[in-house]
Scaffold this active site. Structure first.
Site, short mmCIF file in Angstrom:
data_model
loop_
_atom_site.label_atom_id
_atom_site.label_comp_id
_atom_site.label_asym_id
_atom_site.label_seq_id
_atom_site.Cartn_x
_atom_site.Cartn_y
_atom_site.Cartn_z
N GLY A 276 0.82 -1.21 0.00
CA GLY A 276 0.00 0.00 0.00
C GLY A 276 0.86 1.26 0.00
O GLY A 276 2.09 1.20 -0.10
N ASP B 150 0.10 -8.94 2.00
CA ASP B 150 -0.91 -8.03 1.45
C ASP B 150 -1.91 -8.88 0.68
O ASP B 150 -1.53 -9.86 0.04
CB ASP B 150 -0.25 -7.00 0.52
N LEU C 276 -3.86 -7.44 -1.60
CA LEU C 276 -4.03 -6.66 -2.84
C LEU C 276 -5.44 -6.05 -2.96
O LEU C 276 -5.87 -5.71 -4.04
CB LEU C 276 -3.72 -7.51 -4.09
N ASP D 189 -4.82 -12.99 3.10
CA ASP D 189 -5.78 -12.11 3.74
C ASP D 189 -5.69 -12.31 5.26
O ASP D 189 -5.93 -13.42 5.74
CB ASP D 189 -7.19 -12.44 3.22
N SER E 169 -3.89 7.12 13.98
CA SER E 169 -4.23 8.33 13.22
C SER E 169 -4.56 9.48 14.16
O SER E 169 -5.04 9.26 15.28
CB SER E 169 -5.45 8.00 12.36
N TYR F 53 -14.42 3.87 11.07
CA TYR F 53 -12.98 3.81 10.78
C TYR F 53 -12.18 4.39 11.95
O TYR F 53 -11.26 3.76 12.47
CB TYR F 53 -12.64 4.57 9.49
N LYS G 295 -9.34 2.67 15.00
CA LYS G 295 -8.01 3.11 15.42
C LYS G 295 -7.96 3.22 16.95
O LYS G 295 -6.98 2.84 17.59
CB LYS G 295 -7.63 4.43 14.76
N ASN H 73 -1.48 13.94 8.10
CA ASN H 73 -1.99 13.68 6.74
C ASN H 73 -0.86 13.31 5.78
O ASN H 73 -0.19 14.20 5.25
CB ASN H 73 -2.75 14.92 6.23
N ASN I 211 -9.02 11.80 -0.24
CA ASN I 211 -8.10 12.78 0.35
C ASN I 211 -7.82 13.93 -0.60
O ASN I 211 -7.90 13.77 -1.82
CB ASN I 211 -6.79 12.10 0.77
N GLY J 273 -18.99 16.48 9.78
CA GLY J 273 -17.95 15.61 10.34
C GLY J 273 -16.54 16.15 10.16
O GLY J 273 -15.61 15.65 10.78
N1 LIG Z 1 -3.20 7.40 4.27
C1 LIG Z 1 -3.69 8.08 5.29
O1 LIG Z 1 -4.15 9.23 5.14
C2 LIG Z 1 -3.65 7.51 6.70
C3 LIG Z 1 -3.77 8.38 7.81
C4 LIG Z 1 -3.75 7.83 9.10
C5 LIG Z 1 -3.61 6.47 9.27
N2 LIG Z 1 -3.50 5.64 8.17
C6 LIG Z 1 -3.37 4.19 8.36
O2 LIG Z 1 -2.15 3.77 7.80
C7 LIG Z 1 -2.27 2.45 7.29
C8 LIG Z 1 -1.78 2.41 5.87
O3 LIG Z 1 -2.52 3.34 5.09
P1 LIG Z 1 -2.27 3.51 3.52
O4 LIG Z 1 -2.67 4.89 3.18
O5 LIG Z 1 -0.93 3.02 3.16
O6 LIG Z 1 -3.41 2.53 2.97
P2 LIG Z 1 -3.38 1.56 1.70
O7 LIG Z 1 -4.79 1.16 1.45
O8 LIG Z 1 -2.63 2.17 0.59
O9 LIG Z 1 -2.55 0.30 2.24
C9 LIG Z 1 -3.13 -0.72 3.01
C10 LIG Z 1 -2.71 -2.05 2.40
O10 LIG Z 1 -3.24 -3.10 3.20
C11 LIG Z 1 -3.76 -4.11 2.35
N3 LIG Z 1 -4.80 -4.81 3.11
C12 LIG Z 1 -5.98 -4.31 3.57
N4 LIG Z 1 -6.67 -5.27 4.22
C13 LIG Z 1 -5.90 -6.38 4.23
C14 LIG Z 1 -6.07 -7.70 4.73
N5 LIG Z 1 -7.19 -8.07 5.37
N6 LIG Z 1 -5.07 -8.61 4.55
C15 LIG Z 1 -3.95 -8.26 3.88
N7 LIG Z 1 -3.74 -7.03 3.36
C16 LIG Z 1 -4.71 -6.10 3.53
C17 LIG Z 1 -4.26 -3.37 1.12
O11 LIG Z 1 -4.31 -4.19 -0.04
C18 LIG Z 1 -3.23 -2.25 0.96
O12 LIG Z 1 -2.15 -2.65 0.13
C19 LIG Z 1 -3.73 2.06 7.48
O13 LIG Z 1 -3.84 1.32 8.69
C20 LIG Z 1 -4.43 3.39 7.62
O14 LIG Z 1 -5.61 3.29 8.37
C21 LIG Z 1 -3.49 6.15 6.91
#
Ligand SMILES: NC(=O)c1ccc[n+]([C@@H]2O[C@H](COP(=O)([O-])OP(=O)(O)OC[C@H]3O[C@@H](n4cnc5c(N)ncnc54)[C@H](O)[C@@H]3O)[C@@H](O)[C@H]2O)c1
Length: 337
Positions: free
Chosen positions: A10, A31, A33, A58, A125, A150, A154, A179, A199, A297
């Site tokens: 991700g 992952d 995917l 998964d 977050s 969501y 967290k 962010n 976003n 919100g």
């Molecule tokens: N991007 C943001 O703005 C942000 C802000 C605060 C917190 N976060 C947290 O950071 C983390 C990463 O965020 P990101 O932006 O890289 O998200 P992202 O969606 O790009 O990456 C998450 C990855 O996890 C994989 N995934 C999801 N569920 C899965 C499962 N059950 N089994 C295996 N793989 C799984 C997805 O395929 C994806 O590749 C998340 O926990 C998100 O909540 C993100």
């Protein structure tokens, strides 16, 4: 040292895998995917010269998680990114979020608690603070009632980890991101949102390439200097580096408590109009946007007090908003070309 990075294909995970490999860690990615593509592995390989191990599975399947830890019994450090992250979708389908963000966490911790010692880094977050009373936000600001399932995952995730560390050999660091934006300077990896971006920055860059007609700015009557909402935009590469430092802190037993919490932000708040200006400057393009009423919100402002991350963790954001916007823009153009 072999490190498991869940969600490592991700957005934030892939940048963190790069930094881990640059620091000599052996990485294995899990992952499914659901929000990424296997092509990201190529990007990581192009940057670091090394392909991380990858297990497509998964995390909601408990037996698969157990099998993984049997196969990779030398993993004692985990950075857990995998989660679903769309706030709106979580309101529509809360159980998807509670299953994907909570059960996966429980299964991982169940495996780790069997080890003589284990290190766990959790993606939390700044949403846990809601609309904090004081800016910038310190880690001891009260956690407020979550505004979405969501956000609740967290908060619950942080509580599950805190309770578990009290009675196990797991040490943990909770990283509260502000962010995350931008892309790797190599232009090999970046953010790949599916569908309409949730976003601001990917929406801006997609509007820049003509994929979206115009950007909606929700609210210009907030009590902020220009009336638009203020957030703390942190370059994803800076964010990724913090994970490596956090993991090293646990591996080297430098942590002062079994669970530590750090804000990861720049410490500077930027308004929506400032982000648009930054985009227009680095892209030399005019961004079409319209002002719309405030969105339910949405909070007025959130930016981090980074003293604890700077002084205790020993990490500081180095890259500017302009650098983040320039990298995000370069990446968007590549993805659409
Ligand atoms: N991007 C943001 O703005 C942000 C802000 C605060 C917190 N976060 C947290 O950071 C983390 C990463 O965020 P990101 O932006 O890289 O998200 P992202 O969606 O790009 O990456 C998450 C990855 O996890 C994989 N995934 C999801 N569920 C899965 C499962 N059950 N089994 C295996 N793989 C799984 C997805 O395929 C994806 O590749 C998340 O926990 C998100 O909540 C993100």
């Amino acid at each position: 040292m072999k490190v498991l990075v869940t969600g490592g294909l991700g957005f934030i995970g892939s940048h963190t895998v790069v930094e881990l490999q640059n620091e000599g860690f052996e990485v294995v990615i899990i992952d499914n995917l659901s929000n990424s593509s296997e092509d990201v592995l190529k990007g990581i390989t192009n940057i670091t010269g090394k392909t991380p191990l990858f297990e497509k599975l998964d995390l909601r399947e408990k037996a698969s998680v157990q099998d993984f830890f049997k196969k990779h019994s030398d993993v004692t450090g985990v950075i857990h990114f995998a989660a679903s992250k769309a706030v709106g979708e979580s309101v529509e389908n809360p159980l998807l979020y509670y299953e994907n963000n909570i059960s996966t966490l429980v299964y991982l911790l169940q495996e780790l608690q069997q080890k003589p010692e284990a290190s766990f880094i959790f993606s939390s977050s700044c949403t846990v603070y809601g609309q904090a009373e004081k800016m910038p936000i310190t880690e001891d600001a009260p956690v407020q009632a979550a505004m979405s399932p969501y956000g609740n995952t967290k908060q619950i995730g942080e509580e599950i980890i805190t309770d578990t560390t009290k009675v196990t050999n797991i040490n943990a660091i909770l990283l509260r991101y502000f962010n995350p934006v931008g892309a790797h300077s190599s232009n090999q990896i970046g953010e790949l949102p599916l569908g309409v971006p949730q976003n601001l920055v990917p929406f801006i860059t997609q509007t820049g390439v003509g994929l979206r007609k115009e950007l909606s700015v929700f609210g210009d009557d907030y009590p902020t200097p220009d009336g638009t909402a203020v957030r703390d935009y942190i370059h994803v590469v800076d964010l990724a580096k913090a994970h490596v430092i956090a993991l090293q802190r646990l591996f080297n037993k430098k942590n002062l408590q079994k669970v530590e919490t750090f804000n990861l932000g720049t410490g500077t708040g930027s308004s929506v109009l400032e982000v648009i200006n930054s985009f227009e400057k680095v892209s030399d393009k005019k961004l079409p946007y319209i002002i719309k009423p405030r969105r339910e919100g949405d909070i007025t402002e959130a930016y981090a007090n980074t003293d604890k991350a700077n002084n205790v963790l020993g990490w500081k954001a180095e890259l500017s908003l302009d650098e983040a916007m320039a990298s995000a823009w370069k990446w968007e153009q590549k993805v659409r070309s």
